[in-house]
Design an enzyme around this catalytic site. Structure first.
Site, mmCIF file in Angstrom:
data_model
loop_
_atom_site.group_PDB
_atom_site.id
_atom_site.type_symbol
_atom_site.label_atom_id
_atom_site.label_comp_id
_atom_site.label_asym_id
_atom_site.label_seq_id
_atom_site.Cartn_x
_atom_site.Cartn_y
_atom_site.Cartn_z
ATOM 1 N N HIS A 30 -10.939 2.354 13.753
ATOM 2 C CA HIS A 30 -10.006 3.463 13.567
ATOM 3 C C HIS A 30 -9.470 3.337 12.148
ATOM 4 C CE1 HIS A 30 -7.028 6.487 14.371
ATOM 5 N NE2 HIS A 30 -6.049 5.663 14.046
ATOM 6 N N HIS A 42 -2.341 8.807 10.216
ATOM 7 C CA HIS A 42 -3.659 8.722 10.855
ATOM 8 C C HIS A 42 -3.804 9.776 11.925
ATOM 9 C CE1 HIS A 42 -2.450 6.509 14.697
ATOM 10 N NE2 HIS A 42 -1.322 6.618 14.027
ATOM 11 N N CYS A 130 -11.233 10.236 12.257
ATOM 12 C CA CYS A 130 -10.163 9.536 11.558
ATOM 13 C C CYS A 130 -10.611 8.970 10.205
ATOM 14 C CB CYS A 130 -9.592 8.418 12.428
ATOM 15 S SG CYS A 130 -10.817 7.193 12.955
#
Length: 189
Positions: A30, A42, A130
């Site tokens: 991530h 994010h 992401c």
């Protein structure tokens, strides 16, 4: 080193605009961008109600690699690093060298961050994720190097264009705005 110690290490060394990678135990990561003072921006779950938070926690327990992805909708959030929901065994690190991109000047990173913060998007694992977001905020180009079979260090033009459509261009923001009245206009012969 436990997760709390990793967060402390990142917070003590990260600079505004650094790429932050949450490396999951089975190979997926991530990504976000360090926003200073222990915060990251994010892709996060769009609905953060208590019910959704519990459901997301359950999904990440059952599907540690993609629990959040199954929810589909994301929202750009500013969140403390220590509060980002990650699977057990995840590592957190500053990771600026995994992409062949130059960082933008700080004012441009801030401009992109400000324009995208709190926006909601549909998550698309291959074309709008992401990592695309984090690299776009840092450099102005969306890129994802963790998709198997895809070339590395290749801009995802579709994601870049989608993000750019929401960010006023730097020149628009830096150009002065002039207003004139009729008295200001002079005719030259």
């Amino acid at each position: 080193m436990d997760y709390k110690e990793q967060v402390e290490q990142v917070v003590s060394s990260a600079q505004f605009g650094d790429l932050i990678e949450f490396s999951y135990p089975i190979g997926y990561s991530h990504w976000g961008v360090y926003d200073g003072d222990g915060y990251i921006i994010h892709f996060a779950v769009a609905d953060e109600t208590q019910v959704m938070s519990s459901f997301r926690g359950f999904l990440q327990t059952v599907f540690p690699v993609c629990g959040d992805l199954l929810l589909g909708e994301t929202k750009i959030r500013r969140q403390l690093l220590s509060e980002v929901n990650v699977p057990k065994g995840a590592r957190i690190l500053v990771s600026n060298i995994k992409h062949d991109l130059q960082p933008s000047p700080v004012n441009e990173i801030r401009q992109r961050r400000d324009a995208l913060l709190d926006k909601e998007f549909t998550y698309k694992v291959l074309t709008f994720n992401c990592e695309h977001f984090a690299t776009f905020v840092r450099s102005g180009k969306a890129m994802c190097n963790q998709i198997p079979g895809k070339p590395k260090n290749k801009e995802c033009v579709e994601a870049t264009e989608q993000f750019c459509s929401l960010v006023p261009s730097y020149t628009e923001l830096s150009m002065p705005i002039y207003t004139f009245s009729l008295e200001d206009c002079v005719e030259f012969n």
